[in-house]
Motif scaffolding. Structure first.
Motif, PDB file in Angstrom:
ATOM      1  N   VAL A 157       0.833  -1.208   0.000  1.00 17.09           N
ATOM      2  CA  VAL A 157       0.000   0.000   0.000  1.00 17.09           C
ATOM      3  C   VAL A 157       0.865   1.253   0.000  1.00 17.09           C
ATOM      4  O   VAL A 157       0.618   2.202  -0.751  1.00 17.09           O
ATOM      5  CB  VAL A 157      -0.950  -0.012   1.211  1.00 17.09           C
ATOM      6  CG1 VAL A 157      -1.657   1.326   1.353  1.00 17.09           C
ATOM      7  CG2 VAL A 157      -1.977  -1.141   1.069  1.00 17.09           C
ATOM      8  N   ASN A 158       1.910   1.244   0.849  1.00 14.63           N
ATOM      9  CA  ASN A 158       2.794   2.416   0.911  1.00 14.63           C
ATOM     10  C   ASN A 158       3.495   2.638  -0.412  1.00 14.63           C
ATOM     11  O   ASN A 158       3.610   3.772  -0.895  1.00 14.63           O
ATOM     12  CB  ASN A 158       3.818   2.236   2.031  1.00 14.63           C
ATOM     13  CG  ASN A 158       3.185   2.308   3.415  1.00 14.63           C
ATOM     14  OD1 ASN A 158       2.108   2.899   3.584  1.00 14.63           O
ATOM     15  ND2 ASN A 158       3.812   1.706   4.408  1.00 14.63           N
ATOM     16  N   ASN A 159       3.981   1.513  -1.018  1.00 15.46           N
ATOM     17  CA  ASN A 159       4.648   1.651  -2.314  1.00 15.46           C
ATOM     18  C   ASN A 159       3.672   2.134  -3.369  1.00 15.46           C
ATOM     19  O   ASN A 159       4.021   2.953  -4.227  1.00 15.46           O
ATOM     20  CB  ASN A 159       5.259   0.309  -2.734  1.00 15.46           C
ATOM     21  CG  ASN A 159       6.432  -0.095  -1.859  1.00 15.46           C
ATOM     22  OD1 ASN A 159       7.049   0.758  -1.226  1.00 15.46           O
ATOM     23  ND2 ASN A 159       6.734  -1.376  -1.799  1.00 15.46           N
ATOM     24  N   THR A 160       2.444   1.603  -3.312  1.00 11.57           N
ATOM     25  CA  THR A 160       1.441   2.047  -4.277  1.00 11.57           C
ATOM     26  C   THR A 160       1.133   3.526  -4.106  1.00 11.57           C
ATOM     27  O   THR A 160       1.036   4.278  -5.076  1.00 11.57           O
ATOM     28  CB  THR A 160       0.155   1.216  -4.111  1.00 11.57           C
ATOM     29  OG1 THR A 160       0.467  -0.172  -4.298  1.00 11.57           O
ATOM     30  CG2 THR A 160      -0.898   1.649  -5.120  1.00 11.57           C
ATOM     31  N   ILE A 161       0.989   3.943  -2.839  1.00 12.44           N
ATOM     32  CA  ILE A 161       0.726   5.363  -2.578  1.00 12.44           C
ATOM     33  C   ILE A 161       1.888   6.219  -3.051  1.00 12.44           C
ATOM     34  O   ILE A 161       1.699   7.261  -3.686  1.00 12.44           O
ATOM     35  CB  ILE A 161       0.463   5.579  -1.073  1.00 12.44           C
ATOM     36  CG1 ILE A 161      -0.866   4.896  -0.672  1.00 12.44           C
ATOM     37  CG2 ILE A 161       0.417   7.068  -0.739  1.00 12.44           C
ATOM     38  CD1 ILE A 161      -1.133   4.923   0.810  1.00 12.44           C
ATOM     39  N   ALA A 162       3.134   5.740  -2.734  1.00 16.36           N
ATOM     40  CA  ALA A 162       4.309   6.508  -3.156  1.00 16.36           C
ATOM     41  C   ALA A 162       4.376   6.586  -4.674  1.00 16.36           C
ATOM     42  O   ALA A 162       4.670   7.643  -5.247  1.00 16.36           O
ATOM     43  CB  ALA A 162       5.582   5.865  -2.594  1.00 16.36           C
ATOM     44  N   THR A 163       4.106   5.429  -5.338  1.00 16.35           N
ATOM     45  CA  THR A 163       4.124   5.424  -6.797  1.00 16.35           C
ATOM     46  C   THR A 163       3.051   6.339  -7.370  1.00 16.35           C
ATOM     47  O   THR A 163       3.293   7.100  -8.301  1.00 16.35           O
ATOM     48  CB  THR A 163       3.918   3.991  -7.320  1.00 16.35           C
ATOM     49  OG1 THR A 163       4.954   3.150  -6.791  1.00 16.35           O
ATOM     50  CG2 THR A 163       3.963   3.952  -8.843  1.00 16.35           C
ATOM     51  N   ASN A 164       1.849   6.251  -6.784  1.00 12.40           N
ATOM     52  CA  ASN A 164       0.763   7.116  -7.254  1.00 12.40           C
ATOM     53  C   ASN A 164       1.091   8.583  -7.037  1.00 12.40           C
ATOM     54  O   ASN A 164       0.805   9.431  -7.896  1.00 12.40           O
ATOM     55  CB  ASN A 164      -0.536   6.758  -6.537  1.00 12.40           C
ATOM     56  CG  ASN A 164      -1.074   5.402  -6.956  1.00 12.40           C
ATOM     57  OD1 ASN A 164      -0.710   4.895  -8.017  1.00 12.40           O
ATOM     58  ND2 ASN A 164      -1.915   4.807  -6.139  1.00 12.40           N
ATOM     59  N   ASN A 165       1.705   8.873  -5.860  1.00 15.48           N
ATOM     60  CA  ASN A 165       2.096  10.265  -5.603  1.00 15.48           C
ATOM     61  C   ASN A 165       3.148  10.735  -6.602  1.00 15.48           C
ATOM     62  O   ASN A 165       3.096  11.862  -7.102  1.00 15.48           O
ATOM     63  CB  ASN A 165       2.626  10.403  -4.177  1.00 15.48           C
ATOM     64  CG  ASN A 165       1.531  10.244  -3.138  1.00 15.48           C
ATOM     65  OD1 ASN A 165       0.342  10.412  -3.447  1.00 15.48           O
ATOM     66  ND2 ASN A 165       1.887   9.935  -1.912  1.00 15.48           N
TER      67      ASN A 165
END
Length: 345
Positions: A124-132
């Motif tokens: 989730v954190n990586n996805t959020i970071a990637t999305n950001n």
């Protein structure tokens, strides 16, 4: 189970297991009483009691038949405890074993839940970071596009805007990279030619004391006409306005910083309306200068590099064509032109 104890004819149990009333008519001899055996002298007259009561004797304490072969206390049926029958596993041990497995599974489930939560959290954190990051990159791209679009719009607006007074409407822009409003042409006898070279429009005049012009044949009356000029070799360049069968006006700008504005009523005669030397002119060979004429009625404003260098009044010609020139006073001259623009007033 052991056989039941023998019953005497009178219904009484005997201590010895034999009937206490013997039928006198039995054909079998009576057993020899103790101490009357043959060779009794070979035996101890007072033998030690047997270590275990004989089979079939009644235990007065438990009122049960005794097993002479048992080596320990009798069970309710005369068997030794545990003799020949394996003991059942302790209930407590089974419960402990089950409890250990239960604890193992609970701990394993908790560890699996923790690990899964950690993995999911990282995903989730990586996805959020990637999305950001993607959102930031997208925003940056949008910002760059907007900036580019803004710059292009500003450049377009600047190109459309008339930098000269009075303001007018942009009629056309010709980058002079290929034949459009101006064409290739030459006059061998005169010694001049017009041609497109290296995405620019070049005018060449070889014999001195002459100039060669190349025209855009449309007719204009009141306007602002601008072009970029570079003298590649020789003396002067310039532009022609209101050219018709009777004559034209010529703005001449030279690489030594001098300028002239002529009225040409014929090919050989000229009238100097004004002349001078302008600091706004970039002097020397291969120097770029932006020259312009604003013709409004009988008034003519002369510009070099955005600066007005002179205002002239003359009413000889009210309309005509446009032209570009190469002027050779003492030397063979070649002049290159780019980015011609016209605003109508």
């Amino acid at each position: 189970m052991n056989p039941p104890p023998p019953i005497d004819p009178q219904g009484q149990k005997s201590n010895t297991g034999y009937s206490s009333h013997i039928n006198q008519n039995t054909p079998y001899p009576l057993p020899t009483p103790p101490g009357s055996y043959p060779n009794s002298h070979l035996y101890d007259s007072n033998p030690a009691p047997p270590s275990s009561p004989p089979y079939g004797q009644l235990d007065p304490a438990s009122n049960q038949i005794l097993n002479p072969y048992a080596t320990g206390p009798s069970t309710s049926y005369g068997y030794q405890s545990g003799a020949g029958i394996p003991p059942a596993p302790p209930v407590t041990a089974q419960r402990n074993k089950a409890s250990k497995w239960l604890i193992f599974f609970i701990v394993s489930a908790i560890l699996l839940l923790i690990i899964s939560s950690f993995i999911v959290g990282n995903v989730v954190n990586n996805t959020i970071a990637t999305n950001n990051a993607n959102a930031t990159a997208t925003a940056q791209v949008i910002t760059n596009h907007l900036a580019t679009a803004t710059a292009q719009a500003q450049a377009t607006a600047a190109a459309l805007a008339n930098p000269y007074q009075p303001s007018g409407t942009l009629a056309w822009i010709d980058p002079l990279t290929q034949a459009s409003k101006w064409q290739n042409g030459s006059d061998v006898s005169w010694g001049g030619r017009c041609q497109f070279v290296n995405n620019a429009y070049q005018i060449y005049q070889s014999p001195p004391k002459k100039f060669f012009r190349c025209e855009e044949p449309s007719t204009y009356s009141n306007f602002a006409f601008e072009v970029k000029m570079r003298i590649d070799q020789g003396d002067c360049g310039g532009l022609i306005v209101r050219h018709n069968d009777n004559g034209h006006y010529l703005l001449e700008v030279c690489q030594n910083g001098n300028y002239d504005f002529f009225n040409y009523p014929s090919h050989r005669d000229s009238i100097t309306l004004t002349r001078g030397n302008a600091p706004a002119i970039h002097q020397g060979i291969d120097q770029l200068n932006v020259i312009a004429v604003v013709a409004n009625g009988s008034s003519f404003d002369l510009y070099v590099n955005g600066q007005k260098i002179e205002t002239v009044s003359d009413s000889t010609y009210s309309q005509g064509a446009l032209g570009l020139v190469a002027v050779a006073y003492d030397n063979m001259t070649a002049v290159t032109y780019q980015n011609a623009r016209l605003w109508t007033i």
